[in-house]
Write an enzyme that holds these catalytic residues in place. Structure first.
Site, PDB file in Angstrom:
ATOM      1  CG  LEU A 208      -1.911  -1.112   1.411  1.00 59.09           C
ATOM      2  CD1 LEU A 208      -2.572  -1.027   2.783  1.00 59.09           C
ATOM      3  CD2 LEU A 208      -2.963  -1.062   0.309  1.00 59.09           C
ATOM      4  CG  HIS A 209       2.392   3.300  -3.147  1.00 64.22           C
ATOM      5  ND1 HIS A 209       1.980   2.178  -3.823  1.00 64.22           N
ATOM      6  CD2 HIS A 209       2.541   4.273  -4.091  1.00 64.22           C
ATOM      7  CE1 HIS A 209       1.887   2.443  -5.109  1.00 64.22           C
ATOM      8  NE2 HIS A 209       2.209   3.715  -5.306  1.00 64.22           N
ATOM      9  NE  ARG A 210      -1.428   4.094  -6.822  1.00 60.21           N
ATOM     10  CZ  ARG A 210      -0.918   4.556  -7.947  1.00 60.21           C
ATOM     11  NH1 ARG A 210      -0.812   5.861  -8.136  1.00 60.21           N
ATOM     12  NH2 ARG A 210      -0.480   3.740  -8.880  1.00 60.21           N
TER      13      ARG A 210
END
Length: 372
Positions: A208-210
């Site tokens: 996850l990075h958004r």
């Protein structure tokens, strides 16, 4: 022919590596084609970048602009100022950019203003979400590009809708898959595979990075809680992106089967993915890799610029509502996830097609060899 290749961020390396290999192959065959690799320094971690260069057999860049840091506007400006000087000192027939990072946009603008042709690898992909910085980068880059190298028929259609001419659009396949297929036999188990006692098909991988998923701690905690509560007790391996780590520190999430690890090298990460039960992600590139490796993939986004991974591949777009996770996980554990197929021309030869096309466009010939 002189080509300047632009790499600015980690995903770019995977796309540039096979293009360099294709150029070197033509050089060995005696063709007059040369390249200059420019690393803008947009994202640069010495340890991670060095491992990528070594693992993917990428030569040291001819130049590193060291233009990282600052806001998006500051970074764009820094790259443009430094690349303008670089390109004026080292003129090229063509600037080749890949993907959709800030460097892609910035270097395309500089090249066009210096009257240098631009080729865009992965042209024409669109998410339809203008709130994504990458979408702006794609749209602006494609508005001034000369040659569009595309990964799918969907990208071709997007470009035609925007008025691009047929001969400019060259369907070649996916250079990131070139790298995946070339390196697949070299995938290496990371340390967590042994320390967590992982077994093939016996764990999940999460990335996850958004901003929509990780910038608000409450959202991040809810997403992870839903994933963990529906993981059937399987280990969940989470290589943590730096922007995500900050919010995780104060979230107080604690699950015995959640394993947080440092970002992994290319060979190690893809070993994890290939052997996973499924991948839960908000990355675009990973959905391409899971499609080719036949691994179930759940994407926590409301849109995707790679719809072929959903229509043909193993990916499914769940959106950002955490409540969509449970039914998807239930289908996975019931064995009802779609098998998927590999999109056309994702066969490991995209870079060769790119270089062949450019040599034809620029009429590259073999070097003159005097008779012995």
């Amino acid at each position: 022919m002189k080509i300047t290749l632009i790499a600015g961020a980690r995903p770019n390396f995977m796309k540039i590596a096979p293009i360099i290999a294709a150029i070197r192959n033509k050089q060995q065959q005696g063709y007059e084609i040369n390249y200059r690799l420019v690393h803008t320094g947009q994202h640069y971690d010495k340890n991670m970048s060095q491992s990528f260069f070594e693992q993917l057999n990428i030569p040291e860049p001819h130049a590193n602009l060291e233009a990282g840091g600052g806001s998006q506007a500051e970074q764009t400006a820094n790259i443009m100022v430094r690349f303008e000087k670089e390109l004026m000192e080292h003129r090229a027939d063509l600037v080749l950019v890949v993907g959709d990072v800030t460097s892609t946009l910035a270097c395309s603008i500089v090249a066009k203003k210096l009257m240098v042709k631009v080729a865009h690898v992965e042209a024409g992909i669109r998410s339809g979400d203008i709130t994504m910085p990458e979408e702006i980068n794609r749209m602006v880059t494609d508005s001034i590009t000369d040659y569009f190298f595309t990964t799918s028929d969907i990208a071709n259609a997007n470009l035609r809708k925007e008025g691009k001419e047929g001969e400019q659009i060259i369907f070649v396949g996916n250079t990131m898959i070139d790298t995946l297929l070339k390196q697949r036999s070299r995938f290496t188990a990371p340390a967590i595979f042994e320390t967590a006692g992982l077994k093939p098909q016996g764990y999940l991988v999460m990335t996850l990075h958004r901003p929509a998923n990780v910038d608000v701690q409450e959202n991040l905690s809810l997403l992870i809680s839903e994933i963990m509560n529906n993981s059937n007790g399987l280990p969940v391996i989470f290589p943590v992106h730096p922007r995500t780590a900050k919010n995780l520190e104060s979230s107080r999430l604690s699950y015995p089967n959640l394993h947080l690890v440092e970002p992994l090298g290319y060979l190690e990460f893809n070993y994890l993915v290939e052997n996973a039960k499924a991948v839960i992600t908000d990355s675009g590139g990973i959905t391409e890799e899971t499609t080719v490796m036949g691994v179930p993939c759940m994407t926590l986004r409301d849109s995707t610029e790679r719809p072929e991974t959903c229509t043909l591949g193993t990916n499914e777009l769940l959106g950002t509502d955490p409540h969509a996770i449970k039914p998807a996980m239930e289908r996975l554990f019931r064995g009802e996830w779609k098998k998927g197929s590999i999109p056309p021309l994702w066969d490991g030869h995209a870079a060769e097609r790119i270089i062949e096309s450019l040599m034809e466009i620029f009429a590259v010939k073999e070097k003159y060899s005097p008779a012995v």
